[in-house]
Design a protein around this motif. Structure first.
Motif, PDB file in Angstrom:
ATOM      1  N   THR A 196      20.637 -28.869  13.272  1.00  0.00           N
ATOM      2  CA  THR A 196      19.372 -29.041  13.973  1.00  0.00           C
ATOM      3  C   THR A 196      19.153 -30.500  14.356  1.00  0.00           C
ATOM      4  N   VAL A 197      18.867 -30.726  15.633  1.00  0.00           N
ATOM      5  CA  VAL A 197      18.546 -32.048  16.178  1.00  0.00           C
ATOM      6  C   VAL A 197      17.515 -31.860  17.285  1.00  0.00           C
ATOM      7  N   HIS A 198      16.921 -32.955  17.735  1.00  0.00           N
ATOM      8  CA  HIS A 198      16.117 -32.885  18.954  1.00  0.00           C
ATOM      9  C   HIS A 198      17.034 -32.557  20.132  1.00  0.00           C
ATOM     10  N   HIS A 199      16.507 -31.829  21.104  1.00  0.00           N
ATOM     11  CA  HIS A 199      17.326 -31.416  22.248  1.00  0.00           C
ATOM     12  C   HIS A 199      16.517 -31.499  23.527  1.00  0.00           C
ATOM     13  N   ILE A 200      17.106 -32.098  24.553  1.00  0.00           N
ATOM     14  CA  ILE A 200      16.380 -32.387  25.799  1.00  0.00           C
ATOM     15  C   ILE A 200      15.920 -31.134  26.539  1.00  0.00           C
ATOM     16  N   MET A 201      16.663 -30.030  26.422  1.00  0.00           N
ATOM     17  CA  MET A 201      16.283 -28.813  27.131  1.00  0.00           C
ATOM     18  C   MET A 201      15.540 -27.825  26.238  1.00  0.00           C
TER      19      MET A 201
ATOM     20  N   PRO B 145       8.090 -29.553  33.580  1.00  0.00           N
ATOM     21  CA  PRO B 145       7.446 -30.425  32.586  1.00  0.00           C
ATOM     22  C   PRO B 145       7.302 -29.792  31.204  1.00  0.00           C
ATOM     23  N   ARG B 146       7.472 -28.474  31.121  1.00  0.00           N
ATOM     24  CA  ARG B 146       7.393 -27.798  29.818  1.00  0.00           C
ATOM     25  C   ARG B 146       8.698 -27.915  29.036  1.00  0.00           C
ATOM     26  N   VAL B 147       9.730 -28.470  29.694  1.00  0.00           N
ATOM     27  CA  VAL B 147      11.063 -28.569  29.099  1.00  0.00           C
ATOM     28  C   VAL B 147      11.339 -30.014  28.721  1.00  0.00           C
ATOM     29  N   ALA B 148      11.473 -30.275  27.422  1.00  0.00           N
ATOM     30  CA  ALA B 148      11.753 -31.637  26.954  1.00  0.00           C
ATOM     31  C   ALA B 148      12.037 -31.604  25.460  1.00  0.00           C
TER      32      ALA B 148
ATOM     33  N   LEU C 161       8.606 -26.815  22.003  1.00  0.00           N
ATOM     34  CA  LEU C 161       9.014 -25.436  21.736  1.00  0.00           C
ATOM     35  C   LEU C 161       8.029 -24.444  22.348  1.00  0.00           C
ATOM     36  N   ASP C 162       6.740 -24.604  22.063  1.00  0.00           N
ATOM     37  CA  ASP C 162       5.733 -23.686  22.592  1.00  0.00           C
ATOM     38  C   ASP C 162       5.677 -23.779  24.109  1.00  0.00           C
ATOM     39  N   ASN C 163       5.761 -22.625  24.749  1.00  0.00           N
ATOM     40  CA  ASN C 163       5.650 -22.531  26.206  1.00  0.00           C
ATOM     41  C   ASN C 163       6.842 -23.157  26.942  1.00  0.00           C
ATOM     42  N   ASN C 164       7.875 -23.517  26.212  1.00  0.00           N
ATOM     43  CA  ASN C 164       9.102 -24.011  26.834  1.00  0.00           C
ATOM     44  C   ASN C 164       9.918 -22.798  27.279  1.00  0.00           C
ATOM     45  N   PRO C 165      10.084 -22.571  28.599  1.00  0.00           N
ATOM     46  CA  PRO C 165      10.734 -21.346  29.057  1.00  0.00           C
ATOM     47  C   PRO C 165      12.180 -21.209  28.596  1.00  0.00           C
ATOM     48  N   VAL C 166      12.876 -22.326  28.419  1.00  0.00           N
ATOM     49  CA  VAL C 166      14.257 -22.274  27.937  1.00  0.00           C
ATOM     50  C   VAL C 166      14.273 -21.817  26.485  1.00  0.00           C
ATOM     51  N   ASN C 167      13.431 -22.419  25.657  1.00  0.00           N
ATOM     52  CA  ASN C 167      13.375 -22.055  24.244  1.00  0.00           C
ATOM     53  C   ASN C 167      12.919 -20.614  24.052  1.00  0.00           C
ATOM     54  N   GLU C 168      11.866 -20.218  24.749  1.00  0.00           N
ATOM     55  CA  GLU C 168      11.348 -18.865  24.568  1.00  0.00           C
ATOM     56  C   GLU C 168      12.376 -17.812  24.967  1.00  0.00           C
TER      57      GLU C 168
ATOM     58  N   PHE D 230      23.026 -34.575  34.019  1.00  0.00           N
ATOM     59  CA  PHE D 230      23.110 -35.627  35.039  1.00  0.00           C
ATOM     60  C   PHE D 230      21.780 -35.742  35.785  1.00  0.00           C
ATOM     61  N   TYR D 231      21.199 -34.612  36.124  1.00  0.00           N
ATOM     62  CA  TYR D 231      19.923 -34.544  36.846  1.00  0.00           C
ATOM     63  C   TYR D 231      18.815 -35.209  36.021  1.00  0.00           C
ATOM     64  N   ALA D 232      18.756 -34.838  34.736  1.00  0.00           N
ATOM     65  CA  ALA D 232      17.738 -35.405  33.853  1.00  0.00           C
ATOM     66  C   ALA D 232      17.964 -36.897  33.637  1.00  0.00           C
TER      67      ALA D 232
END
Length: 422
Positions: A169-174, A211-214, A218-225, A359-361
């Motif tokens: 477990t680490v912080h993750h940009i997406m 903007p919900r992805v960073a 976690l909450d409301n992050n579409p990638v995480n959900e 690369f985009y980020a």
């Protein structure tokens, strides 16, 4: 005098003229001194919302252990693998022939046999079958769809067997945080499944990241959900979540329910690596922490993302990354070409890849400030990214005026996440 790691060496920077200097290190972390004892407690008495492992898995069961690939070897899962396989065989009675270890590669390259041995440990590799996941395999199994329509195709070895996920477990940009359900998507998922999930990093209405992805979100992050829902479609019997300190020493193990134990590990990571700052700095100095963390630009991007969280808009970032292997994987730096043509957003949406999104980020993070980089990388190689690269620290520092400036320093820029307080 500030001393920071750079490749295999160290760099000195004089900050005597600065108005203030704030050095951000991780908060005090535990370090496990007896890994076997800690592991046994994790699977017998200290489980999180789960029965003990011996009540989850029984003699005669077919067991799949999922571990991460070489890019995440910092978590030293090989040491956990040894403890886990010993426990399954000696305490539960599982046969070596009934255990298989799947390396959750996602879309990364296949690991060599030598690397598979390293990842699982030689002791385990010599007794248990260890295989690469293949995101393009013909025998992937569809286990359903998520609520937003991602078709979840996964490795057949995580279907119809008792699955144990070993993750770091680490912080993750997406995804907000790595580990846990990321071993399903992208770990053991099909390429199209991964694409359907990861493309949700991009805003549906604007040419930018959603903007919900960073990191931390976690909450409301579409990638995480979406990942969480995919994880629910795979019947994971038990999760083991590893957290390490900046020296890659095991700090804690969070074992038990696949989702709940991972959430506990995220809280611990945030408490340890999330460091509050009262204001953004005029100048941020970030080191990746030396080799191999600064082996190439791709691996070094975490430090840039975290530095961007601490610098004022229009400020300066001094970034130390040797990059002895250049830009890194072609899937990452080849996106410089559409950037030059001004069509990065369009081409990424049409042909989304993980490397392309990083690369985009990166482009978004660099745009916040002036980027001065100490590196062996060819300066012409990164000029279109608006990075000014230097091979000599004195030459770089000639471009910086510390007089009366607030300076923030990240000695381990890829690990410590600055948290701006409201």
């Amino acid at each position: 005098m500030l001393e920071l790691k750079y490749g295999d060496s160290k760099v000195d920077i004089d900050l005597s003229k600065a108005k203030s200097v704030k050095v951000l290190n991780e908060n005090p972390m535990d370090e496990i001194t007896d890994l076997k004892s800690e592991f046994i407690k994790g699977v017998t008495t200290n489980m999180i919302n789960s029965k003990p492992l011996r009540e989850v898995i029984s003699k005669g069961d077919k067991v799949t252990i999922v571990i991460s690939d070489l890019t995440r070897f910092w978590q030293r899962q090989d040491l956990i693998c040894e403890q886990l396989v010993d426990y399954l065989v000696e305490e539960i009675g599982i046969s070596y022939d009934d255990i298989v270890i799947v390396v959750a590669i996602g879309t990364h390259r296949m690991q060599t046999e030598e690397e598979l041995c390293q990842l699982a440990s030689k002791k385990v590799y010599d007794k248990v079958k260890v295989v690469n996941h293949d995101c393009d395999a013909d025998d992937l199994v569809c286990v359903g769809k998520t609520k937003i329509g991602t078709e979840v195709y996964v490795n057949p070895l995580v279907v119809g067997r008792k699955v144990i996920m070993v993750t770091g477990t680490v912080h993750h940009i997406m995804a907000g945080f790595g580990g846990g359900r990321k071993s399903v998507i992208p770990g053991v998922a099909g390429r199209e499944t991964i694409k359907q999930n990861h493309i949700r990093c991009l805003s549906e209405t604007e040419k930018k990241t959603d903007p919900r992805v960073a990191s931390r979100l976690l909450d409301n992050n579409p990638v995480n959900e979406d990942m969480n829902q995919a994880g629910e479609l795979v019947d994971v019997a038990f999760g083991i979540n590893i957290v390490v300190n900046t020296k890659s020493k095991h700090s804690k193990l969070f074992c038990g329910d696949f989702h709940d134990a991972w959430i506990k590990s995220c809280k611990y990571v945030d408490d340890c690596y999330g460091v509050p700052i009262e204001k953004e700095a005029d100048i941020v100095i970030a080191s990746c922490g030396g080799y191999p963390k600064d082996i190439n630009l791709y691996q070094s991007t975490k430090s840039i993302f975290n530095a961007a969280r601490a610098v004022k808009k229009g400020g300066t970032v001094i970034f130390l990354a040797e990059c002895r292997e250049g830009g890194g994987a072609p899937d990452f730096f080849s996106w410089i070409e559409p950037l030059k043509r001004g069509v990065l957003d369009e081409e990424l949406r049409a042909n989304f890849t993980i490397g392309g999104y990083i690369f985009y980020a990166l482009c978004e993070a660099i745009a916040k400030s002036k980027m001065l980089m100490l590196s062996e990388i060819d300066p012409n190689f990164v000029k279109d990214l608006n990075i000014n690269s230097y091979k000599n620290i004195d030459e770089l520092l000639e471009k910086v005026d510390f007089e009366g400036k607030d300076v923030c320093v990240l000695p381990y820029g890829g690990s410590v996440v600055p948290l701006l307080q409201d």
